[in-house]
Design a protein around this motif. Structure first.
Motif, PDB file in Angstrom:
ATOM      1  N   ASN A 108       0.836  -1.198   0.000  1.00 14.59           N
ATOM      2  CA  ASN A 108       0.000   0.000   0.000  1.00 14.59           C
ATOM      3  C   ASN A 108       0.877   1.257   0.000  1.00 14.59           C
ATOM      4  O   ASN A 108       0.468   2.311   0.433  1.00 14.59           O
ATOM      5  CB  ASN A 108      -0.904  -0.003   1.234  1.00 14.59           C
ATOM      6  CG  ASN A 108      -2.097   0.925   1.059  1.00 14.59           C
ATOM      7  OD1 ASN A 108      -2.621   1.072  -0.035  1.00 14.59           O
ATOM      8  ND2 ASN A 108      -2.523   1.552   2.145  1.00 14.59           N
ATOM      9  N   LYS A 132      -0.225   4.760  -1.589  1.00 15.96           N
ATOM     10  CA  LYS A 132      -1.394   5.454  -1.067  1.00 15.96           C
ATOM     11  C   LYS A 132      -1.022   6.159   0.228  1.00 15.96           C
ATOM     12  O   LYS A 132      -0.335   5.613   1.077  1.00 15.96           O
ATOM     13  CB  LYS A 132      -2.533   4.462  -0.806  1.00 15.96           C
ATOM     14  CG  LYS A 132      -3.039   3.769  -2.063  1.00 15.96           C
ATOM     15  CD  LYS A 132      -4.169   2.819  -1.718  1.00 15.96           C
ATOM     16  CE  LYS A 132      -4.672   2.099  -2.967  1.00 15.96           C
ATOM     17  NZ  LYS A 132      -5.765   1.152  -2.646  1.00 15.96           N
ATOM     18  N   GLY A 173      -3.095   7.087   2.671  1.00 16.23           N
ATOM     19  CA  GLY A 173      -3.770   6.432   3.785  1.00 16.23           C
ATOM     20  C   GLY A 173      -4.503   7.392   4.697  1.00 16.23           C
ATOM     21  O   GLY A 173      -5.048   8.410   4.266  1.00 16.23           O
ATOM     22  N   LEU A 209      -6.851  -3.941   6.043  1.00 16.03           N
ATOM     23  CA  LEU A 209      -7.089  -3.258   4.779  1.00 16.03           C
ATOM     24  C   LEU A 209      -5.811  -2.806   4.086  1.00 16.03           C
ATOM     25  O   LEU A 209      -5.851  -2.356   2.950  1.00 16.03           O
ATOM     26  CB  LEU A 209      -7.984  -2.030   5.012  1.00 16.03           C
ATOM     27  CG  LEU A 209      -9.300  -2.274   5.763  1.00 16.03           C
ATOM     28  CD1 LEU A 209     -10.029  -0.950   5.978  1.00 16.03           C
ATOM     29  CD2 LEU A 209     -10.190  -3.247   4.998  1.00 16.03           C
ATOM     30  N   THR A 248      -3.893  -0.259   4.923  1.00 14.04           N
ATOM     31  CA  THR A 248      -3.761   1.192   4.877  1.00 14.04           C
ATOM     32  C   THR A 248      -2.492   1.660   5.593  1.00 14.04           C
ATOM     33  O   THR A 248      -1.909   0.938   6.398  1.00 14.04           O
ATOM     34  CB  THR A 248      -4.963   1.875   5.551  1.00 14.04           C
ATOM     35  OG1 THR A 248      -5.053   1.426   6.911  1.00 14.04           O
ATOM     36  CG2 THR A 248      -6.257   1.560   4.834  1.00 14.04           C
ATOM     37  N   LYS A 293     -12.798   2.026   6.333  1.00 17.05           N
ATOM     38  CA  LYS A 293     -13.245   1.013   5.371  1.00 17.05           C
ATOM     39  C   LYS A 293     -14.221   1.608   4.362  1.00 17.05           C
ATOM     40  O   LYS A 293     -14.181   1.291   3.168  1.00 17.05           O
ATOM     41  CB  LYS A 293     -13.895  -0.159   6.101  1.00 17.05           C
ATOM     42  CG  LYS A 293     -14.255  -1.337   5.186  1.00 17.05           C
ATOM     43  CD  LYS A 293     -14.792  -2.506   5.992  1.00 17.05           C
ATOM     44  CE  LYS A 293     -15.013  -3.726   5.091  1.00 17.05           C
ATOM     45  NZ  LYS A 293     -15.981  -3.454   4.000  1.00 17.05           N
ATOM     46  N   GLN A 345     -12.282   3.483   1.768  1.00 14.62           N
ATOM     47  CA  GLN A 345     -11.585   2.563   0.875  1.00 14.62           C
ATOM     48  C   GLN A 345     -12.561   1.883  -0.084  1.00 14.62           C
ATOM     49  O   GLN A 345     -12.225   1.611  -1.236  1.00 14.62           O
ATOM     50  CB  GLN A 345     -10.820   1.511   1.681  1.00 14.62           C
ATOM     51  CG  GLN A 345      -9.914   0.653   0.809  1.00 14.62           C
ATOM     52  CD  GLN A 345      -8.982  -0.232   1.604  1.00 14.62           C
ATOM     53  OE1 GLN A 345      -9.309  -1.370   1.885  1.00 14.62           O
ATOM     54  NE2 GLN A 345      -7.828   0.287   1.968  1.00 14.62           N
ATOM     55  N   ASP A 346     -13.780   1.625   0.392  1.00 13.76           N
ATOM     56  CA  ASP A 346     -14.793   0.981  -0.459  1.00 13.76           C
ATOM     57  C   ASP A 346     -15.450   1.949  -1.429  1.00 13.76           C
ATOM     58  O   ASP A 346     -16.279   1.548  -2.260  1.00 13.76           O
ATOM     59  CB  ASP A 346     -15.883   0.347   0.414  1.00 13.76           C
ATOM     60  CG  ASP A 346     -15.390  -0.863   1.186  1.00 13.76           C
ATOM     61  OD1 ASP A 346     -14.310  -1.383   0.842  1.00 13.76           O
ATOM     62  OD2 ASP A 346     -16.074  -1.278   2.142  1.00 13.76           O
TER      63      ASP A 346
END
Length: 344
Positions: A34, A37, A39, A69, A71, A289, A292-293
């Motif tokens: 990750n 990203k 985060g 996840l 992150t 979450k 992220q979704d």
């Protein structure tokens, strides 16, 4: 309903396994896979990640996100008695750097989060213990008074001297919720019990970061015969717990996190009866979450006893003998039979 004295075990287990890096003031962590990203940007209140209480509960949410996840997390910490401009600058720096969501831990960030969010409409912001006034802000509030009512029941059942006490960090509307619920729980259980209440500071947020003052206040309360002390004072509560541990037969009640399980307090475990837990970690994880979704949570989110947003810790087995009383009180709250006040 699910019995509220069962904590969210899965969340706790995940948090316990998470690996983090922390430094004085601020830190950043990276998870493999990750690295491209930014985060999550997490702005702690005074006391920082290792306050054994409120901030640490929020950190468990980002720890879980890192584990589950993938992150990254950037952490920054507030100082005592900060200006609004300083808080705004911290949040702005996180948003400008590309962190998303940006989360402020504590009611002190309420105004600044909603102000800064206007300038970053494509970033999701979250604030714990304050409401949302912007379309890209998630306001995460909790029914602290309900959990406090339940530990009040426990205090009333466990006191031998029929004298219990409450220490608040700062005398404001949020901490008054803890006092109100606790006093109501004690009095509904045994109206003859005497309750002493006091606050470390009237306004200064140093009340959440002054263990020495809490220790001194607890010492005075113990000398007056109080044998159960509930402290809602962030990191300051560690001082109160330490002082209670010196008196045989006295009990401390923790707050926000399950303080029996806090490493920094493990030497005092025999004196920590229970804790009124706010599942801040769950709220923080769910916000991360959702971003992220691609379906970010916004608006006001309320976490009450009914949704397991608050709970009572059972670690150590110190309240096993009064668990049925606590569960009955919880059921009465959820069913509407008991109305818990949010003001003293």
């Amino acid at each position: 309903m699910r019995r509220v004295t069962q904590l969210v075990a899965a969340v706790s287990a995940a948090a316990a396994l998470a690996v983090t890096a922390t430094a004085c003031g601020e830190s950043s962590t990276e998870s493999a896979g990750n690295k491209n990203k930014k985060g999550v940007g997490l702005a702690f209140d005074v006391g920082g990640r290792d306050d054994h209480s409120f901030n640490e509960a929020a950190a468990r949410g980002t720890d879980r996100a890192e584990k589950k996840l993938g992150t990254n997390t950037k952490e920054m910490t507030a100082g005592n008695n900060e200006t609004e401009a300083t808080r705004e600058q911290r949040l702005t720096s996180l948003a400008e750097a590309g962190y998303n969501p940006v989360i402020g831990v504590g009611f002190n960030y309420g105004k600044s989060i909603n102000k800064v969010a206007k300038d970053f409409p494509d970033t999701t912001f979250g604030v714990v213990d304050s409401g949302s006034t912007q379309k890209n802000v998630s306001g995460m509030t909790f029914a602290e008074h309900e959990a406090s009512y339940l530990v009040g029941v426990a205090a009333a059942k466990k006191t031998k001297n029929k004298k219990v006490a409450f220490i608040g960090g700062v005398n404001n509307a949020l901490i008054q919720k803890f006092e109100a619920g606790y006093v109501k729980g004690v009095k509904d259980t045994d109206p003859k019990i005497k309750i002493e209440t006091d606050y470390l500071y009237k306004e200064s947020d140093k009340g959440f970061n002054d263990p020495a003052r809490a220790k001194s206040m607890a010492k005075g309360m113990l000398s007056r015969g109080n044998d159960v002390i509930y402290s809602a004072a962030g990191q300051s509560g560690a001082g109160s717990i330490e002082e209670v541990s010196k008196v045989k037969g006295a009990w401390a009640i923790g707050v926000d996190s399950d303080q029996y399980r806090q490493k920094g307090l493990e030497k005092y475990r025999d004196a920590i009866m229970t804790s009124a837990v706010k599942n801040v970690d769950v709220a923080v994880f769910e916000l991360i979450k959702s971003v992220q979704d691609g379906k970010p949570l916004t608006g006001n989110q309320t976490f009450s006893l009914k949704e397991d947003g608050v709970s009572v810790a059972t670690s150590g087995g110190h309240i096993d003998d009064v668990k049925d009383d606590i569960d009955k009180a919880a059921e009465d709250i959820v069913d509407g039979k008991v109305k818990v006040p949010s003001k003293p």
